[in-house]
Design an enzyme around this catalytic site. Structure first.
Site, PDB file in Angstrom:
ATOM      1  N   TYR A 191       0.836  -1.208   0.000  1.00  0.00           N
ATOM      2  CA  TYR A 191       0.000   0.000   0.000  1.00  0.00           C
ATOM      3  C   TYR A 191       0.870   1.258   0.000  1.00  0.00           C
ATOM      4  O   TYR A 191       0.599   2.215  -0.708  1.00  0.00           O
ATOM      5  CB  TYR A 191      -0.935   0.012   1.220  1.00  0.00           C
ATOM      6  CG  TYR A 191      -1.959   1.125   1.128  1.00  0.00           C
ATOM      7  CD1 TYR A 191      -3.202   0.896   0.545  1.00  0.00           C
ATOM      8  CD2 TYR A 191      -1.668   2.414   1.592  1.00  0.00           C
ATOM      9  CE1 TYR A 191      -4.138   1.906   0.426  1.00  0.00           C
ATOM     10  CE2 TYR A 191      -2.599   3.438   1.471  1.00  0.00           C
ATOM     11  CZ  TYR A 191      -3.835   3.188   0.888  1.00  0.00           C
ATOM     12  OH  TYR A 191      -4.741   4.196   0.759  1.00  0.00           O
ATOM     13  N   PHE A 249      -7.204  21.812 -24.773  1.00  0.00           N
ATOM     14  CA  PHE A 249      -7.495  20.387 -24.852  1.00  0.00           C
ATOM     15  C   PHE A 249      -8.733  20.157 -23.988  1.00  0.00           C
ATOM     16  O   PHE A 249      -8.918  20.808 -22.967  1.00  0.00           O
ATOM     17  CB  PHE A 249      -6.328  19.490 -24.412  1.00  0.00           C
ATOM     18  CG  PHE A 249      -6.693  18.042 -24.591  1.00  0.00           C
ATOM     19  CD1 PHE A 249      -6.792  17.511 -25.870  1.00  0.00           C
ATOM     20  CD2 PHE A 249      -7.044  17.244 -23.510  1.00  0.00           C
ATOM     21  CE1 PHE A 249      -7.223  16.205 -26.065  1.00  0.00           C
ATOM     22  CE2 PHE A 249      -7.464  15.934 -23.701  1.00  0.00           C
ATOM     23  CZ  PHE A 249      -7.558  15.413 -24.980  1.00  0.00           C
ATOM     24  N   THR A 250      -9.556  19.194 -24.402  1.00  0.00           N
ATOM     25  CA  THR A 250     -10.893  19.012 -23.813  1.00  0.00           C
ATOM     26  C   THR A 250     -10.861  18.904 -22.279  1.00  0.00           C
ATOM     27  O   THR A 250     -11.467  19.721 -21.581  1.00  0.00           O
ATOM     28  CB  THR A 250     -11.526  17.751 -24.420  1.00  0.00           C
ATOM     29  OG1 THR A 250     -10.629  16.658 -24.241  1.00  0.00           O
ATOM     30  CG2 THR A 250     -11.790  17.943 -25.915  1.00  0.00           C
ATOM     31  N   ASP A 283       1.955  20.359 -20.476  1.00  0.00           N
ATOM     32  CA  ASP A 283       1.250  19.111 -20.763  1.00  0.00           C
ATOM     33  C   ASP A 283       2.192  18.281 -21.629  1.00  0.00           C
ATOM     34  O   ASP A 283       2.332  18.504 -22.832  1.00  0.00           O
ATOM     35  CB  ASP A 283      -0.073  19.375 -21.485  1.00  0.00           C
ATOM     36  CG  ASP A 283      -0.843  18.083 -21.750  1.00  0.00           C
ATOM     37  OD1 ASP A 283      -0.210  17.001 -21.778  1.00  0.00           O
ATOM     38  OD2 ASP A 283      -2.064  18.150 -21.951  1.00  0.00           O
ATOM     39  N   LYS A 292       0.035   7.731 -23.456  1.00  0.00           N
ATOM     40  CA  LYS A 292       0.457   8.042 -24.831  1.00  0.00           C
ATOM     41  C   LYS A 292       1.948   7.729 -24.974  1.00  0.00           C
ATOM     42  O   LYS A 292       2.334   6.574 -25.083  1.00  0.00           O
ATOM     43  CB  LYS A 292       0.149   9.500 -25.158  1.00  0.00           C
ATOM     44  CG  LYS A 292      -1.334   9.776 -25.446  1.00  0.00           C
ATOM     45  CD  LYS A 292      -2.149   9.962 -24.210  1.00  0.00           C
ATOM     46  CE  LYS A 292      -3.502  10.566 -24.472  1.00  0.00           C
ATOM     47  NZ  LYS A 292      -4.317  10.629 -23.264  1.00  0.00           N
ATOM     48  N   PHE A 334     -18.508  15.113 -26.421  1.00  0.00           N
ATOM     49  CA  PHE A 334     -18.099  14.237 -27.531  1.00  0.00           C
ATOM     50  C   PHE A 334     -18.031  12.765 -27.135  1.00  0.00           C
ATOM     51  O   PHE A 334     -18.213  11.888 -27.964  1.00  0.00           O
ATOM     52  CB  PHE A 334     -16.745  14.691 -28.105  1.00  0.00           C
ATOM     53  CG  PHE A 334     -15.645  14.735 -27.071  1.00  0.00           C
ATOM     54  CD1 PHE A 334     -15.502  15.842 -26.252  1.00  0.00           C
ATOM     55  CD2 PHE A 334     -14.776  13.681 -26.918  1.00  0.00           C
ATOM     56  CE1 PHE A 334     -14.506  15.875 -25.279  1.00  0.00           C
ATOM     57  CE2 PHE A 334     -13.770  13.709 -25.953  1.00  0.00           C
ATOM     58  CZ  PHE A 334     -13.649  14.814 -25.133  1.00  0.00           C
TER      59      PHE A 334
HETATM   60  N1  F0G Z   1      -3.597  16.136 -22.429  1.00  0.00           N
HETATM   61  C1  F0G Z   1      -3.570  15.729 -23.705  1.00  0.00           C
HETATM   62  C2  F0G Z   1      -2.784  16.516 -24.696  1.00  0.00           C
HETATM   63  C3  F0G Z   1      -4.266  14.583 -24.089  1.00  0.00           C
HETATM   64  O1  F0G Z   1      -4.211  14.186 -25.359  1.00  0.00           O
HETATM   65  C4  F0G Z   1      -5.006  13.862 -23.126  1.00  0.00           C
HETATM   66  C5  F0G Z   1      -5.793  12.706 -23.507  1.00  0.00           C
HETATM   67  C6  F0G Z   1      -5.016  14.335 -21.811  1.00  0.00           C
HETATM   68  C7  F0G Z   1      -4.283  15.465 -21.494  1.00  0.00           C
HETATM   69  C8  F0G Z   1      -5.804  13.644 -20.729  1.00  0.00           C
HETATM   70  O2  F0G Z   1      -5.183  12.483 -20.346  1.00  0.00           O
HETATM   71  O3  F0G Z   1      -6.832  10.725 -21.005  1.00  0.00           O
HETATM   72  O4  F0G Z   1      -4.934  10.229 -19.467  1.00  0.00           O
HETATM   73  O5  F0G Z   1      -6.819  11.607 -18.690  1.00  0.00           O
HETATM   74  N2  F0G Z   1      -6.090  12.455 -24.693  1.00  0.00           N
HETATM   75  C9  F0G Z   1      -6.793  11.292 -25.194  1.00  0.00           C
HETATM   76  C10 F0G Z   1      -6.943  11.429 -26.685  1.00  0.00           C
HETATM   77  C11 F0G Z   1      -8.058  10.996 -24.494  1.00  0.00           C
HETATM   78  O6  F0G Z   1      -7.586  10.551 -27.267  1.00  0.00           O
HETATM   79  O7  F0G Z   1      -6.413  12.367 -27.273  1.00  0.00           O
HETATM   80  P1  F0G Z   1      -5.994  11.193 -19.862  1.00  0.00           P
END
Ligand code: F0G
Length: 459
Positions: free
Chosen positions: A75, A127-128, A218, A261, A451
C-alpha cells in the site's frame, strides 16, 4: 544499431498477436445506429482497425511485461514508485512526482492548486479535459497559439508555437497576477499533433520570468515533439532525443502527464513539480481523490510499466518509427488528394472535414458525419475533433472551432504498414463518395465533455 537512412522499419518484432474481427456492412450499419453515430459508443469488437485514440492503446514491450511481474503491491512505499520517480527525475528533470491514474487527474490537481476564481490561463490551443478542469477551478482558458495552427494548409514547421504578442496582450489586459500560469502543450493534440520549437520555449520562458508567471507543461506527447525538433530545428540534428526532451522540460515549472500516450502503457499518469510547497499540497490532495501519494490510483506493476515505458519512449529508433509511420499514412493520403492537416503531426493524421464536406454547415457536424461514414465503409474507427469536441462556452453557446477534423490516431507499436494501406484505401473510398454524406443532428448531449457520450441521428 543505426537504422538505414532512407527506409525505416519497426525496431521490434512481433511476439504475440491479438486477432481482430471483421464485420459486414450490415453489421456495421446496425452497430453505428446503436452507437448513436458516435464512434466512442461503438463496441470494440465491432471495430476492424481502431484509430480512435493513441491513448492507452500501445503495445507494451516484453521488458514492460516482465516489469509488471515485479509489481510491489505494498500500500505504501512501493519499490515501483521509486523506479518511476527516478525515471521522471532522470528523463524529464522534474524534482517531485505525484502519480495519478491518468492525465486528467493531474490536470484536476494543478488546476485546483494554482487557479483562483477569475484567473485566466493562456495556452497553445485548448485540450478538452484540460480546459474543463481549468473552468471547474474558476478559470478561463485563452488561446494564444500562433494563427497558422488554425489553418490546416499552412506548412509552418512549428504550428504548436505560442504567439508571444498574443500572450503579451493577455498580460496587458488582465495583469500578470490574474494569470494562473501558461498552459503549454508539446505536440499540440487539437492542432493536429503539431510541435513547439525550442526557440519558442526559450522565448516564452524569458518572457514569463519577467512577469513571474509559471509554465505548466502538458507533456503527454513530449517525445514526439522532441523528434520534430531534432528533424526540423537548427542546431538539434545531432542532439539525442533524451537531451532534447530534458531541455524542453527544463523551461517549465510543472507538468501533467498522461502516460497512456508517449510512455507506452495502458493506464497511468502523473503530476510532476519543481517546487516543494505545491508538491506538499498536491500529495496531500492526491490521497483524497486517487490514493496514497506513492501509488495515486495505480497498481505497483502499472508504475513499473511506466518507468520502463519512459526509457523506451525516448529511444531514437522507437520515436523515429513511431512518427514516420504516422507520416507514411499522412503522405499517402496527401498523394491521393485527400485534404488533411499539414504538416503531418506526431500521433495521427487529421482529415479536414470542412474541406471534404463543404456542403455541410458546422451545425450539421461534418467531422462527426465523416467519422461515421468511414466506420460504415470499412470498420475503421476514428474520432471527431471539431464542433462536438469543442463543446459550449460559459454562456452555453456552441464553440465553433476553425478546425473541423477527423483524427486517425495511430496506436504505438500496434499496426503495420499494411493496416495503414487499408485505412488509406477506405478514406479514399469515402472521399470519392463524399456528396452522399448528409450530416447529423445531435439528439442527446451530456453536460461535460459531450463528444464522449453524445448521440446523433442522420439528417
Ligand atoms: N492532455 C492531452 C494533450 C491529451 O491528449 C489527453 C488525452 C489528456 C491530457 C488527458 O489524459 O486521457 O490520461 O486523462 N487524450 C486522449 C486522446 C483521451 O484521445 O487524445 P488522460
Amino acid at each position: 544499431m543505426e537504422q538505414r537512412k532512407k527506409s525505416w522499419a519497426e525496431p521490434f518484432k512481433i511476439k504475440m498477436v491479438e486477432l481482430i474481427h471483421m464485420t459486414t456492412r450490415e453489421e456495421r450499419e446496425a452497430a453505428l445506429k446503436e452507437a448513436g453515430y458516435n464512434t466512442f459508443l461503438l463496441k470494440s469488437k465491432d471495430v476492424y482497425i481502431d484509430l480512435l485514440t493513441d491513448s492507452g492503446t500501445s503495445a507494451m514491450s516484453d521488458r514492460q511485461w516482465a516489469g509488471m511481474m515485479m509489481g510491489d503491491e505494498a500500500y505504501a512505499g512501493s519499490e515501483n514508485f521509486y523506479h518511476l520517480e527516478a525515471a521522471v527525475q532522470n528523463y524529464y528533470g522534474y524534482k517531485y512526482l505525484v502519480p495519478t491514474h491518468q492525465g486528467r487527474a493531474a490536470e484536476h490537481m494543478i488546476s485546483q492548486l494554482w487557479i483562483k476564481k477569475g484567473d485566466v490561463i493562456p495556452g497553445n490551443m485548448y485540450f478538452t479535459t484540460t480546459r474543463l478542469h481549468q473552468e471547474l477551478a474558476g478559470g478561463t482558458f485563452i488561446d494564444v497559439i500562433i494563427d497558422e495552427a488554425h489553418d490546416p494548409d499552412d506548412l509552418h514547421p512549428f504550428k504548436g508555437n505560442i504567439d508571444l504578442n498574443k500572450l503579451q496582450a493577455v498580460i496587458d489586459k488582465y495583469g500578470a497576477d490574474k494569470i494562473a500560469y501558461v498552459a503549454l502543450a508539446t505536440a499540440v493534440n487539437m492542432a493536429g499533433g503539431q510541435p513547439v520549437s525550442m526557440q519558442n520555449l526559450k522565448d516564452l520562458r524569458e518572457m514569463t520570468n519577467k512577469y513571474g508567471i509559471k509554465i505548466v507543461h502538458d507533456m503527454t506527447r513530449v517525445a514526439e515533439n522532441a523528434y520534430f525538433i531534432k528533424k526540423r530545428e537548427e542546431g538539434y540534428a545531432d542532439k539525442s532525443i533524451v537531451d532534447i526532451v530534458r531541455e524542453i522540460c527544463s523551461y517549465t515549472d510543472a507538468a501533467t502527464m498522461s502516460a497512456k500516450k508517449d510512455a507506452l502503457v495502458n493506464i497511468g499518469g502523473f503530476l510532476a513539480l519543481n517546487d516543494w510547497d505545491t508538491f506538499e499540497r498536491a500529495r496531500n490532495m492526491v490521497v483524497v481523490y486517487e490514493g496514497l501519494h506513492t501509488y495515486g490510483g495505480l497498481a505497483g506493476r502499472d508504475m513499473e510499466a511506466i518507468a520502463i515505458g519512459i526509457t523506451e519512449s525516448v529511444e531514437e529508433n522507437h520515436i523515429r518509427a513511431r512518427v514516420e509511420q504516422v507520416a507514411y499514412l499522412g503522405n499517402k493520403l496527401v498523394e491521393l488528394g485527400v485534404p488533411v492537416v499539414k504538416p503531418i503531426g506526431g500521433h495521427g493524421v487529421f482529415l479536414d472535414a470542412k474541406k471534404i464536406l463543404p456542403h455541410l454547415t458546422q451545425d450539421q457536424f461534418p467531422a462527426q458525419s465523416l467519422a461515421a461514414a468511414l466506420y460504415l465503409d470499412s470498420g475503421v474507427r476514428s474520432m471527431e475533433r471539431g464542433v462536438v469536441s469543442a463543446g459550449r462556452n460559459k454562456e452555453g453557446k456552441n464553440n465553433y472551432p476553425k478546425l473541423e477534423l477527423v483524427r486517425l490516431t495511430i496506436p504505438r507499436r500496434v499496426y503495420t504498414q499494411a493496416h495503414m494501406d487499408v485505412v488509406a484505401e477506405s478514406v479514399l473510398e469515402v472521399y470519392e463518395n463524399r456528396e452522399k454524406i448528409t450530416g447529423l443532428k445531435m439528439v442527446y448531449e451530456p453536460e461535460y465533455l459531450r463528444f464522449f457520450q453524445a448521440r446523433f441521428e442522420v439528417l
